[in-house]
Scaffold this motif. Structure first.
Motif, PDB file in Angstrom:
ATOM      1  N   CYS A  78      33.441  60.383  16.347  1.00  0.00           N
ATOM      2  CA  CYS A  78      33.723  60.718  14.994  1.00  0.00           C
ATOM      3  C   CYS A  78      35.190  61.435  15.024  1.00  0.00           C
ATOM      4  O   CYS A  78      35.515  61.545  16.192  1.00  0.00           O
ATOM      5  CB  CYS A  78      32.595  61.814  14.375  1.00  0.00           C
ATOM      6  SG  CYS A  78      32.396  63.308  15.209  1.00  0.00           S
ATOM      7  N   THR A  79      35.367  61.959  13.925  1.00  0.00           N
ATOM      8  CA  THR A  79      36.776  62.702  13.823  1.00  0.00           C
ATOM      9  C   THR A  79      36.424  64.151  13.696  1.00  0.00           C
ATOM     10  O   THR A  79      35.064  64.431  13.344  1.00  0.00           O
ATOM     11  CB  THR A  79      37.755  62.337  12.474  1.00  0.00           C
ATOM     12  OG1 THR A  79      36.801  62.508  11.341  1.00  0.00           O
ATOM     13  CG2 THR A  79      38.286  60.788  12.806  1.00  0.00           C
ATOM     14  N   VAL A  80      37.248  64.858  13.694  1.00  0.00           N
ATOM     15  CA  VAL A  80      36.853  66.518  13.852  1.00  0.00           C
ATOM     16  C   VAL A  80      36.478  66.833  12.278  1.00  0.00           C
ATOM     17  O   VAL A  80      35.334  67.544  12.166  1.00  0.00           O
ATOM     18  CB  VAL A  80      38.109  67.522  13.893  1.00  0.00           C
ATOM     19  CG1 VAL A  80      37.674  68.870  13.790  1.00  0.00           C
ATOM     20  CG2 VAL A  80      38.562  67.294  15.338  1.00  0.00           C
ATOM     21  N   GLU A  81      37.153  66.370  11.254  1.00  0.00           N
ATOM     22  CA  GLU A  81      36.546  66.979   9.962  1.00  0.00           C
ATOM     23  C   GLU A  81      36.111  65.881   8.909  1.00  0.00           C
ATOM     24  O   GLU A  81      35.642  66.192   8.240  1.00  0.00           O
ATOM     25  CB  GLU A  81      37.829  67.487   9.357  1.00  0.00           C
ATOM     26  CG  GLU A  81      38.512  68.695  10.028  1.00  0.00           C
ATOM     27  CD  GLU A  81      39.587  69.392   9.287  1.00  0.00           C
ATOM     28  OE1 GLU A  81      39.556  69.918   8.052  1.00  0.00           O
ATOM     29  OE2 GLU A  81      40.668  68.929   9.456  1.00  0.00           O
ATOM     30  N   GLY A  82      36.090  64.580   9.444  1.00  0.00           N
ATOM     31  CA  GLY A  82      35.357  63.655   8.504  1.00  0.00           C
ATOM     32  C   GLY A  82      33.823  63.744   8.589  1.00  0.00           C
ATOM     33  O   GLY A  82      33.304  64.434   9.202  1.00  0.00           O
ATOM     34  N   THR A  83      33.399  62.619   7.845  1.00  0.00           N
ATOM     35  CA  THR A  83      31.970  62.750   7.498  1.00  0.00           C
ATOM     36  C   THR A  83      31.554  61.330   7.928  1.00  0.00           C
ATOM     37  O   THR A  83      30.141  61.253   7.963  1.00  0.00           O
ATOM     38  CB  THR A  83      31.711  62.665   6.178  1.00  0.00           C
ATOM     39  OG1 THR A  83      32.448  61.678   5.267  1.00  0.00           O
ATOM     40  CG2 THR A  83      31.953  64.040   5.486  1.00  0.00           C
ATOM     41  N   ASP A  84      32.017  60.281   8.618  1.00  0.00           N
ATOM     42  CA  ASP A  84      31.778  59.171   9.041  1.00  0.00           C
ATOM     43  C   ASP A  84      30.910  59.296  10.402  1.00  0.00           C
ATOM     44  O   ASP A  84      31.526  59.756  11.418  1.00  0.00           O
ATOM     45  CB  ASP A  84      33.142  58.191   9.349  1.00  0.00           C
ATOM     46  CG  ASP A  84      32.692  56.848   9.726  1.00  0.00           C
ATOM     47  OD1 ASP A  84      31.601  56.594   9.600  1.00  0.00           O
ATOM     48  OD2 ASP A  84      33.747  56.117   9.927  1.00  0.00           O
ATOM     49  N   THR A  85      29.890  58.667  10.172  1.00  0.00           N
ATOM     50  CA  THR A  85      29.135  58.631  11.578  1.00  0.00           C
ATOM     51  C   THR A  85      28.930  57.248  12.152  1.00  0.00           C
ATOM     52  O   THR A  85      27.841  57.205  13.080  1.00  0.00           O
ATOM     53  CB  THR A  85      27.477  59.268  11.243  1.00  0.00           C
ATOM     54  OG1 THR A  85      26.990  58.430  10.179  1.00  0.00           O
ATOM     55  CG2 THR A  85      27.514  60.681  10.757  1.00  0.00           C
ATOM     56  N   VAL A 140      34.127  68.906  21.399  1.00  0.00           N
ATOM     57  CA  VAL A 140      34.275  69.142  19.994  1.00  0.00           C
ATOM     58  C   VAL A 140      34.888  70.544  19.719  1.00  0.00           C
ATOM     59  O   VAL A 140      35.126  71.244  20.523  1.00  0.00           O
ATOM     60  CB  VAL A 140      32.722  69.166  19.532  1.00  0.00           C
ATOM     61  CG1 VAL A 140      32.172  67.692  19.462  1.00  0.00           C
ATOM     62  CG2 VAL A 140      31.890  70.105  20.282  1.00  0.00           C
ATOM     63  N   GLY A 141      35.175  70.644  18.266  1.00  0.00           N
ATOM     64  CA  GLY A 141      35.747  72.128  18.018  1.00  0.00           C
ATOM     65  C   GLY A 141      36.726  71.801  16.635  1.00  0.00           C
ATOM     66  O   GLY A 141      36.397  71.138  15.848  1.00  0.00           O
ATOM     67  N   ALA A 146      45.538  72.935  13.955  1.00  0.00           N
ATOM     68  CA  ALA A 146      45.725  73.481  12.444  1.00  0.00           C
ATOM     69  C   ALA A 146      44.577  74.107  11.736  1.00  0.00           C
ATOM     70  O   ALA A 146      44.893  74.609  10.673  1.00  0.00           O
ATOM     71  CB  ALA A 146      46.125  72.098  11.403  1.00  0.00           C
ATOM     72  N   MET A 147      43.268  74.002  12.475  1.00  0.00           N
ATOM     73  CA  MET A 147      42.500  74.666  11.861  1.00  0.00           C
ATOM     74  C   MET A 147      42.385  76.216  11.980  1.00  0.00           C
ATOM     75  O   MET A 147      41.508  77.040  11.453  1.00  0.00           O
ATOM     76  CB  MET A 147      41.158  74.326  12.076  1.00  0.00           C
ATOM     77  CG  MET A 147      41.015  72.884  11.356  1.00  0.00           C
ATOM     78  SD  MET A 147      39.491  72.219  11.745  1.00  0.00           S
ATOM     79  CE  MET A 147      38.421  72.543  10.635  1.00  0.00           C
ATOM     80  N   ASP A 151      31.284  76.947  11.176  1.00  0.00           N
ATOM     81  CA  ASP A 151      30.672  75.947  11.874  1.00  0.00           C
ATOM     82  C   ASP A 151      31.360  74.731  12.636  1.00  0.00           C
ATOM     83  O   ASP A 151      32.510  74.873  12.270  1.00  0.00           O
ATOM     84  CB  ASP A 151      29.641  75.193  11.078  1.00  0.00           C
ATOM     85  CG  ASP A 151      28.510  76.097  10.418  1.00  0.00           C
ATOM     86  OD1 ASP A 151      28.185  77.145  10.851  1.00  0.00           O
ATOM     87  OD2 ASP A 151      28.046  75.660   9.143  1.00  0.00           O
ATOM     88  N   LEU A 152      30.843  74.219  13.438  1.00  0.00           N
ATOM     89  CA  LEU A 152      31.618  73.078  14.069  1.00  0.00           C
ATOM     90  C   LEU A 152      31.975  72.190  12.667  1.00  0.00           C
ATOM     91  O   LEU A 152      31.106  71.850  12.108  1.00  0.00           O
ATOM     92  CB  LEU A 152      30.679  72.132  15.032  1.00  0.00           C
ATOM     93  CG  LEU A 152      30.731  72.475  16.362  1.00  0.00           C
ATOM     94  CD1 LEU A 152      29.611  71.437  17.227  1.00  0.00           C
ATOM     95  CD2 LEU A 152      32.218  72.432  16.942  1.00  0.00           C
ATOM     96  N   PRO A 153      33.247  71.804  12.409  1.00  0.00           N
ATOM     97  CA  PRO A 153      33.608  70.872  11.551  1.00  0.00           C
ATOM     98  C   PRO A 153      33.165  69.633  11.226  1.00  0.00           C
ATOM     99  O   PRO A 153      32.851  69.114  12.661  1.00  0.00           O
ATOM    100  CB  PRO A 153      35.026  70.973  11.466  1.00  0.00           C
ATOM    101  CG  PRO A 153      35.533  71.935  12.508  1.00  0.00           C
ATOM    102  CD  PRO A 153      34.328  72.145  13.391  1.00  0.00           C
TER     103      PRO A 153
END
Ligand code: BGC
Length: 737
Positions: free
Chosen positions: A455-462, A482-483, A487-488, A499-501
């Motif tokens: 997945c990506t760090v901030e996306g919602t795609d599983t 993960v983490g 920029a975050m 939380d883990l994004p």
């Protein structure tokens, strides 16, 4: 509004509480830079316009050229490259009447071309030598390219993991922050920052910036005098004592008065009480922002508040340049105040050797990390990592492992491993950080290593989970990385949840579902709320943003080449709703008791952090015992007690332990934190070896500032705790008499 009324505002509040504010006369008597003949001779020749020009700092080449055409510029920041800087310098040295060189600044926060781990990670090393090494390497690289002045170290103590800038400091403890700040100041400046491999440091942000309400950047800070002096000021006081050349004002208010107009903190405390002789630079448009804060009606007002308060140099905004002459005519500021600011700036320029050597040798410019610098960065990163959890000794991995699946969006990350503030110095031209996949491949050359992001760090795609699970099923072990992206965290990067994004926690769950062995590596710039990982991952390694050698350093720890010895410089909350949660809190009259409803706790959450300040595991085990105190009584004047413990490596491999000493004053006129760190030592011990670690305590360690900002050492019992985290149980006590 002038400094007097600002000061009166603050002092009035304090006075109305029946407490004493430091007297203005006491403060006024100090606070002058030492007399320097070169400075005085130059000052005598300067016109008012030339003096005002020295107070201006700009952040780009074009503005610099325009200001120089008028002969009105003190310094430039954020312009990089030896040739460019020499060209600008030539305009100042050859093109202005008095040939006063410019000072060139840059945010060299944790590396110039060679990125070291972020400062929060360096806090986790509990090793001032790590901070000193970063600063020494950085200073040499930066100075070789014409930079004279770094905007570091940042030493803002904070209880706010939501605040992105927690990444830039050393965490929640003033003692640890002070030790690391001093190491960095010395590393940058050496014993003489005029040398060709040193730069002038800048203690920032003055002060209490870490207290931002809600962790939202730039936000209000309302703080008692005792907390200001006990929590936020100690690293600055220590840095001034260590000779820091400059200080930067902070964006926040302090009890209603923005730092840039706060004469109490800048003029009275920093320059008066601490005797700071360098100059204070504003933060980026910080003087202009006095208008939006609501302290000043316009730019002239802003300048009239900032200069007398003690801000000597204005960054980016131009209120001094525009209004100083008028304010003088109106007697809202004085010639003395201008002279004082110019003196301080010129003194630093002289100390930098700029009048003798205004130019840098372009042929010596460091444009890429040297092998030695890379090795230093890799070693530093290894020392910063914290093993949060390691059930059944799943770590370290065997070098003979047949196959490793690297999974997770940060497994192949490059610049994200550098974290915040890795931009300008390194530029785009230098080599990107070593990825975790590449680090693992290099560490276990015989293993089949695959990489699947999942997945990506901030996306919602599983939709990538299935491939990640497949990779995990096919491998002997999976390393899930993960983490957060770089920029975050950092400036203007507050998060409302920590939380883990994205869907990264679900990715970990998907890997767990395979039933195969796995470990989690965290790359992030702040504490995260990770009870899920604690309950479900066999091992969790906190790698922070480890810098340019990140992948190698992580692999060093995963494969046991480096035995992790870092400790948390900040508490990890269980949930965001617990914030602020910090180990050095005061007691309430009703400390948390799960058996009693009417105590200080949440109905829906276990009390205390998930991982406490000072926590960190090792691949070996240690025993700390035989706590001894040389005396049972400490005279409040001149007393001294040696505290010693025995520390033994009781496991089967060499490793590091950080022995930590905490004090508690159970009865005091200002209630004291339940524990305060007052000593730490990181020791390396071979398997089976043991050693004695000693600490010296003096009245300075047991005293505290009261609400009149007076340091008090009160008689009575002091409890001593020594161990390997803030939850240490080995204890003793002595009495202050
Ligand atoms: C930051 C400072 C930094 C300055 C110059 C500001 O926005 O708050 O920490 O030194 O910019 O880049």
């Amino acid at each position: 509004m002038n400094r007097r009324s600002v000061l009166a505002g603050l002092a009035g509040g304090v006075a109305s509480m029946g407490l004493l504010a430091p007297s203005a006369t006491a403060a006024e008597s100090g606070g002058r830079p030492p007399r320097d003949e070169r400075v005085e001779a130059l000052l005598d020749k300067m016109t008012l316009a030339e003096k005002i020009g020295q107070l201006q700092l700009v952040g780009d080449e074009n503005t610099a050229r325009a200001a120089l055409a008028d002969g009105r510029l003190g310094g430039v920041f954020s312009v990089v490259g030896a040739a460019k800087l020499n060209a600008l310098q030539r305009l100042a040295v050859e093109g202005t009447r008095l040939k006063i060189p410019l000072i060139f600044g840059l945010d060299v926060i944790h590396g110039y071309t060679t990125n070291f781990p972020i400062p929060l990670a360096q806090g986790a090393s509990f090793d001032p030598a790590v901070a000193a090494t970063d600063a020494t390497v950085s200073a040499k690289e930066a100075r070789s390219s014409g930079i004279h002045w770094t905007y570091a170290p940042m030493m803002d103590v904070t209880h706010e993991p939501r605040w992105g800038r927690i990444a830039e400091g050393s965490g929640e403890d003033p003692y640890l922050a002070a030790k690391l700040a001093v190491a960095k100041v010395r590393g940058y400046q050496g014993d003489d920052y005029g040398k060709a491999d040193r730069v002038a440091a800048c203690a920032k942000h003055f002060v209490a910036y870490g207290g931002a309400e809600g962790g939202r950047d730039y936000n209000t800070v309302d703080v008692s005098l005792q907390r200001l002096h006990n929590l936020y000021l100690p690293p600055f006081k220590a840095s001034v004592e260590a000779g820091v050349a400059t200080v930067m004002a902070s964006f926040n208010t302090i009890s209603g008065v923005p730092a840039h107009g706060n004469g109490y903190v800048l003029h009275d405390v920093l320059k008066g009480r601490y005797g700071f002789s360098g100059f204070v630079v504003s933060d980026y448009t910080g003087i202009q922002e006095l208008i939006l804060h609501g302290l000043a009606g316009d730019g002239a007002d802003a300048a009239a508040a900032a200069l007398p308060a003690g801000v000597d140099m204005e960054m980016v905004s131009t209120n001094y340049a525009e209004f100083a002459q008028r304010l003088l005519d109106q007697r809202r500021i004085t010639r003395d105040q201008i002279d004082d600011a110019v003196r301080r700036i010129l003194l630093v320029k002289f100390r930098l050797g700029l009048f003798e050597r205004p130019y840098v040798d372009e042929s010596g410019e460091v444009k890429a990390p040297s092998p030695a610098a890379l090795a230093a960065s890799r070693q530093a990163a290894g020392r910063c990592m914290v093993l949060l959890k390691n059930d059944g000794a799943v770590l370290p991995l065997a070098k003979s492992v047949g196959s490793v699946a690297v999974v997770g969006p940060l497994g192949a990350a490059t610049y994200d491993l550098n974290g915040t503030w890795a931009g300008l110095g390194t530029g785009a031209s230098t080599t990107p950080p070593v990825t975790v996949v590449d680090g693992i491949k290099a560490a276990a050359p015989g293993a089949a290593v695959t990489y699947t992001a999942g997945c990506t760090v901030e996306g919602t795609d599983t939709s990538g989970f299935a491939a990640a699970q497949q990779a995990a099923r096919a491998a002997d072990v999976t390393v899930v990385v993960v983490g957060e992206t770089a920029a975050m965290s950092g400036e203007a990067a507050a998060r409302s949840t920590i939380d883990l994004p994205g869907v990264q926690q679900q990715l970990v769950a998907a890997i767990k579902e395979t039933g195969k062995p796995f470990v989690v590596v965290l790359v992030n710039g702040r504490p995260l709320t990770i009870p899920y990982l604690h309950d479900n991952a066999p091992a969790v390694l906190e790698a922070w943003a480890p810098g340019v050698q990140g992948g190698h350093a992580i692999a060093d720890v995963l494969f046991g080449v480096v035995n992790p010895g870092g400790k948390l410089p900040v508490s990890f909350p269980r949930a965001v709703g617990q914030i602020p949660i910090y180990y050095n809190h005061e007691n309430t009259g009703r400390p948390a008791d799960p058996a009693n409803k009417y105590t200080s706790k949440y109905l829906d959450l276990e009390s205390g952090p998930l991982y406490e300040f000072g926590h960190g595991l090792s691949y070996t085990t240690f025993r700390i015992d035989t706590l001894r105190l040389s005396e049972t009584r400490m005279p409040a004047r001149g007393g001294r007690i040696e505290v010693s413990v025995r520390v033994a490596n009781t496991g089967s491999r060499a490793g590091d332990e950080v022995v930590q000493l905490y004090l508690r004053d159970p009865v005091a006129s200002i209630v004291q934190p339940v524990r305060r760190l007052r000593g730490f030592q990181r020791v390396t011990l071979a398997a089976g070896a043991s050693t004695t670690v000693s600490f010296t305590l003096t009245p300075e360690d047991v005293g505290f500032y009261d609400n009149a900002a007076q340091f008090r050492v009160e008689p009575g019992k002091i409890e001593v705790y020594v161990g390997n985290s803030s939850a240490a149980t080995l204890s003793s006590s002595f009495t202050v008499v």
